[in-house]
Every structure is written in C-alpha cells, then in structure tokens.
Design a protein around this motif. Sequence first.
Motif, PDB file in Angstrom:
ATOM      1  N   UNK A  95      47.522  36.689  18.876  1.00 31.50           N
ATOM      2  CA  UNK A  95      47.245  37.429  20.111  1.00 31.50           C
ATOM      3  C   UNK A  95      46.932  38.892  19.805  1.00 31.50           C
ATOM      4  N   UNK A  96      47.688  39.470  18.885  1.00 33.92           N
ATOM      5  CA  UNK A  96      47.449  40.861  18.501  1.00 33.92           C
ATOM      6  C   UNK A  96      46.067  41.034  17.892  1.00 33.92           C
ATOM      7  N   UNK A  97      45.698  40.090  17.027  1.00 37.68           N
ATOM      8  CA  UNK A  97      44.384  40.160  16.378  1.00 37.68           C
ATOM      9  C   UNK A  97      43.269  40.036  17.413  1.00 37.68           C
ATOM     10  N   UNK A  98      43.411  39.080  18.334  1.00 38.83           N
ATOM     11  CA  UNK A  98      42.376  38.848  19.352  1.00 38.83           C
ATOM     12  C   UNK A  98      42.166  40.100  20.196  1.00 38.83           C
ATOM     13  N   UNK A  99      43.262  40.744  20.582  1.00 36.31           N
ATOM     14  CA  UNK A  99      43.166  41.897  21.466  1.00 36.31           C
ATOM     15  C   UNK A  99      42.581  43.125  20.776  1.00 36.31           C
ATOM     16  N   UNK A 100      42.642  43.174  19.450  1.00 35.99           N
ATOM     17  CA  UNK A 100      42.230  44.382  18.750  1.00 35.99           C
ATOM     18  C   UNK A 100      40.964  44.233  17.911  1.00 35.99           C
ATOM     19  N   UNK A 101      40.594  43.023  17.525  1.00 34.57           N
ATOM     20  CA  UNK A 101      39.430  42.884  16.662  1.00 34.57           C
ATOM     21  C   UNK A 101      38.803  41.506  16.786  1.00 34.57           C
ATOM     22  N   UNK A 102      37.621  41.445  17.402  1.00 35.58           N
ATOM     23  CA  UNK A 102      36.895  40.177  17.525  1.00 35.58           C
ATOM     24  C   UNK A 102      36.418  39.707  16.163  1.00 35.58           C
ATOM     25  N   UNK A 103      36.010  40.644  15.292  1.00 33.17           N
ATOM     26  CA  UNK A 103      35.525  40.291  13.958  1.00 33.17           C
ATOM     27  C   UNK A 103      36.642  39.671  13.125  1.00 33.17           C
ATOM     28  N   UNK A 104      37.833  40.280  13.174  1.00 32.22           N
ATOM     29  CA  UNK A 104      38.968  39.746  12.416  1.00 32.22           C
ATOM     30  C   UNK A 104      39.327  38.348  12.892  1.00 32.22           C
ATOM     31  N   UNK A 105      39.233  38.131  14.203  1.00 32.04           N
ATOM     32  CA  UNK A 105      39.549  36.811  14.743  1.00 32.04           C
ATOM     33  C   UNK A 105      38.549  35.771  14.256  1.00 32.04           C
ATOM     34  N   UNK A 106      37.265  36.148  14.205  1.00 37.86           N
ATOM     35  CA  UNK A 106      36.232  35.241  13.707  1.00 37.86           C
ATOM     36  C   UNK A 106      36.470  34.894  12.242  1.00 37.86           C
ATOM     37  N   UNK A 107      36.877  35.889  11.469  1.00 41.69           N
ATOM     38  CA  UNK A 107      37.175  35.652  10.050  1.00 41.69           C
ATOM     39  C   UNK A 107      38.348  34.691   9.905  1.00 41.69           C
ATOM     40  N   UNK A 108      39.385  34.884  10.743  1.00 38.50           N
ATOM     41  CA  UNK A 108      40.543  33.989  10.704  1.00 38.50           C
ATOM     42  C   UNK A 108      40.133  32.560  11.042  1.00 38.50           C
ATOM     43  N   UNK A 109      39.244  32.405  12.013  1.00 39.50           N
ATOM     44  CA  UNK A 109      38.774  31.075  12.390  1.00 39.50           C
ATOM     45  C   UNK A 109      38.082  30.395  11.206  1.00 39.50           C
ATOM     46  N   UNK A 110      37.238  31.155  10.520  1.00 44.87           N
ATOM     47  CA  UNK A 110      36.495  30.579   9.393  1.00 44.87           C
ATOM     48  C   UNK A 110      37.444  30.231   8.246  1.00 44.87           C
ATOM     49  N   UNK A 111      38.383  31.127   7.951  1.00 45.63           N
ATOM     50  CA  UNK A 111      39.364  30.855   6.899  1.00 45.63           C
ATOM     51  C   UNK A 111      40.237  29.655   7.273  1.00 45.63           C
ATOM     52  N   UNK A 112      40.530  29.516   8.554  1.00 43.22           N
ATOM     53  CA  UNK A 112      41.312  28.372   9.007  1.00 43.22           C
ATOM     54  C   UNK A 112      40.601  27.054   8.758  1.00 43.22           C
ATOM     55  N   UNK A 113      39.290  27.043   9.016  1.00 44.06           N
ATOM     56  CA  UNK A 113      38.500  25.837   8.753  1.00 44.06           C
ATOM     57  C   UNK A 113      38.495  25.517   7.255  1.00 44.06           C
TER      58      UNK A 113
END
Length: 207
Positions: A62-80
């Motif tokens: 939640x903290x990442x989503x609220x502060x950085x869309x790019x970081x969230x996208x990176x987390x999604x890709x790393x998660x995959x």
Amino acid sequence: MQFESWITFCSIALLATATPGPAALLVSIHSISFGFRKSLLTVLGNITGLFIMSGLSVLGLSTVILHSALAFTIIKFLGALYLIYLGVKLWRHGLSKLDVNEVSCAKSNALNLYGQGVLVALTNPKAIVFTTALFPQFIVVSEPLFAQFSVLVLSFMSLSVLCLSSYAFVAQRAKSKARNLVSGTWLGKLFGSTFIGAGCFLATTSR
C-alpha cells in the motif's frame, strides 16, 4: 476487481496452498497423532500466522502504491519472475520428500496445537515473499485499495484452510501412507509447469 481476475488469483493461490510444505506436514502429523478435529486447531493457528504475514505484505505494498507507480510496476514484474522461478525449481527438483520425524509432536492441548501452527507460518518467510509477489498482479491502482486487498487476503486464507484441512483429513484416513503424502516427482512437474505458465502470463499482462 473483475471476476475473471479473481478467478485467476484463486487458481494460482490454490496451487500455492496445495503445494506440500511444512504447514501441510505439521497438520498431517497432528491429524495422525491427535485426530482430525484437534488438527484443525493447528490449521487455525497457521491461518492466523498467514494473516499476519499477509497484513505486513499489504501494508508494504500500500505504501509503495501510494508513493510510486513505477516502483509498483517493477514489483509486479519481479513478482511474475518469482512465480517462474518457483516453477522451474519445482520442475527440476520435484517435491522434497519430508520425514515426519523432522517435526516434533507437542502435547495435544489446544494452545500447543494452535501455537505450533502460528509458529510454522511466521517462521516461513516464503509466505510473505509469495504474497508480495502475487498480490500486485491483481491490484487496480485507480480503484480503492482496501477493498481489493481484503478480497485477496480473505480468498487466500480461505483456500489455505481448505487445503490444510484436506491434508489433515487424508492423513487421518490413510495413516499408513502418510509419510508419502507430500512426495512425488510427477507432482513437482505438474505444480512447476503451472507456476511457470502463470508467471509468464502475468509478466506479459502486467504491463
């Protein structure tokens, strides 16, 4: 959250919770030693631990989503990529054959059985890594986060209860074969292939 996305999430989460591990082993042992009903206390304890781990994961995301869309996208890709890694590992090495002697059986009082379930969940860092990898794949950033995370966490917990209870039931019904309950090369390839496929699918759609 779209219904199709929820079904996809549940399919992957079901695969993850059905994959044999320390929790399944502990629940199976308690079912054999103390009976199916008492082993449900261990299941409840494990779910409590998973809820805590998922909560920590949700707070961080939640903290990442609220502060950085790019970081969230990176987390999604790393998660995959993490899902693909799990799949390759399962395909190559299969499901490790676990020895029931590796887990000690406590006394059959309720607090002991519940506590062991909590402890096994909290001492397994793979749970929080997995939830952190999986949850972002199904989050719509433009929609309210609390409702989405609530659906994902409750679904994950429900599937965990279903799978662990099933292990307890099968172990109780087939005591003589319980040592082989969590083994099998072909299961490793089956689970591995599905994880790889899910990871590839999520990696291509997360963009």
